[in-house]
Motif scaffolding. Structure first.
Motif, mmCIF file in Angstrom:
data_model
loop_
_atom_site.group_PDB
_atom_site.id
_atom_site.type_symbol
_atom_site.label_atom_id
_atom_site.label_comp_id
_atom_site.label_asym_id
_atom_site.label_seq_id
_atom_site.Cartn_x
_atom_site.Cartn_y
_atom_site.Cartn_z
ATOM 1 N N SER A 104 0.826 -1.209 0.000
ATOM 2 C CA SER A 104 0.000 0.000 0.000
ATOM 3 C C SER A 104 0.861 1.260 0.000
ATOM 4 O O SER A 104 0.535 2.245 -0.659
ATOM 5 C CB SER A 104 -0.959 0.002 1.192
ATOM 6 O OG SER A 104 -0.246 0.030 2.407
ATOM 7 N N GLU A 105 1.985 1.225 0.710
ATOM 8 C CA GLU A 105 2.881 2.378 0.701
ATOM 9 C C GLU A 105 3.468 2.594 -0.695
ATOM 10 O O GLU A 105 3.575 3.725 -1.165
ATOM 11 C CB GLU A 105 4.005 2.192 1.709
ATOM 12 C CG GLU A 105 4.913 3.397 1.806
ATOM 13 C CD GLU A 105 5.989 3.235 2.864
ATOM 14 O OE1 GLU A 105 6.929 4.051 2.837
ATOM 15 O OE2 GLU A 105 5.895 2.328 3.700
ATOM 16 N N VAL B 267 0.802 4.247 -2.853
ATOM 17 C CA VAL B 267 0.630 5.667 -2.524
ATOM 18 C C VAL B 267 1.815 6.475 -3.052
ATOM 19 O O VAL B 267 1.642 7.554 -3.626
ATOM 20 C CB VAL B 267 0.452 5.862 -1.002
ATOM 21 C CG1 VAL B 267 0.531 7.332 -0.625
ATOM 22 C CG2 VAL B 267 -0.876 5.272 -0.548
ATOM 23 N N ARG B 268 3.019 5.956 -2.898
ATOM 24 C CA ARG B 268 4.193 6.677 -3.419
ATOM 25 C C ARG B 268 4.147 6.777 -4.944
ATOM 26 O O ARG B 268 4.513 7.799 -5.514
ATOM 27 C CB ARG B 268 5.477 5.995 -2.969
ATOM 28 C CG ARG B 268 5.769 6.178 -1.501
ATOM 29 C CD ARG B 268 7.126 5.585 -1.136
ATOM 30 N NE ARG B 268 7.348 5.616 0.279
ATOM 31 C CZ ARG B 268 7.836 6.661 0.953
ATOM 32 N NH1 ARG B 268 8.158 7.756 0.304
ATOM 33 N NH2 ARG B 268 8.015 6.597 2.252
ATOM 34 N N ASN C 28 1.623 9.413 -5.840
ATOM 35 C CA ASN C 28 2.187 10.730 -5.557
ATOM 36 C C ASN C 28 3.208 11.129 -6.627
ATOM 37 O O ASN C 28 3.204 12.272 -7.100
ATOM 38 C CB ASN C 28 2.839 10.735 -4.179
ATOM 39 C CG ASN C 28 3.369 12.107 -3.807
ATOM 40 O OD1 ASN C 28 2.701 13.118 -4.010
ATOM 41 N ND2 ASN C 28 4.572 12.140 -3.269
ATOM 42 N N MET D 90 -4.472 12.557 1.770
ATOM 43 C CA MET D 90 -5.361 11.403 1.784
ATOM 44 C C MET D 90 -5.931 11.223 3.178
ATOM 45 O O MET D 90 -5.355 11.642 4.162
ATOM 46 C CB MET D 90 -4.623 10.139 1.358
ATOM 47 C CG MET D 90 -3.482 9.732 2.227
ATOM 48 S SD MET D 90 -2.706 8.273 1.617
ATOM 49 C CE MET D 90 -3.155 7.129 2.881
#
Length: 163
Positions: free
Chosen positions: A120-121, A124-125, A128, A159
């Motif tokens: 998930s990280e 998100v990165r 972004n 978020m």
């Protein structure tokens, strides 16, 4: 009245087991708590693996309650360990074996949760980075090199952590 309220709120210190019956009751209670915690952890692991994060998060209150009971039981076991070792070493050995299995299963759960967190990280990165790439103006300097954007051109990703 205030004194009565303080007496009710005062935590009771756990007392070490003093009889073989209490030792057996402690062992049975600890094994039940470990089994209950394992059951909820296995359910959480299955839900996270299947991508049902909301359902896994809903298990948190009951997992926290069982974890508190587990910590209480482990504290009682620690203060009773000398008695258990001298009077019921076979019971203590059985608890250790059961706890080893418990730790192995807990490690599987932690690995699944860490993997889900890393994935998930990464997502998100990646989102972004794509947003930043699209928001940054593509300009060049007088020397023909790509201009480095200033802070004003960076748009932060916002978020909500609530699902």
């Amino acid at each position: 009245m205030n004194h009565a309220l303080r007496q009710q709120a005062a935590p009771v210190a756990p007392r070490a087991v003093a009889t073989p019956g209490e030792a057996r009751q402690l062992a049975d209670s600890l094994m039940k708590v470990m089994n209950d915690l394992l059951a909820i952890i296995e359910q959480e692991t299955a839900l996270v693996r299947a991508g049902h994060i909301r359902e896994a998060i809903a298990l948190e209150p009951s997992k926290a309650d069982i974890s508190k009971r587990y910590i209480t039981m482990i504290s009682l076991l620690k203060i009773s360990q000398a008695y258990l070792a001298s009077t019921t070493p076979d019971l203590l050995q059985a608890l250790r074996k059961h706890h080893d299995v418990f730790r192995a299963m807990l490690q599987v759960n932690l690995t699944v949760l860490a993997t889900a967190h890393a994935v998930s990280e990464g997502i998100v990165r990646g989102v972004n980075a794509e947003m930043q790439r699209r928001n940054i103006p593509q300009t060049y300097t007088a020397a023909g090199r790509q201009a480095q954007p200033g802070r004003a051109n960076m748009t932060p990703l916002v978020m909500s952590r609530s699902l």
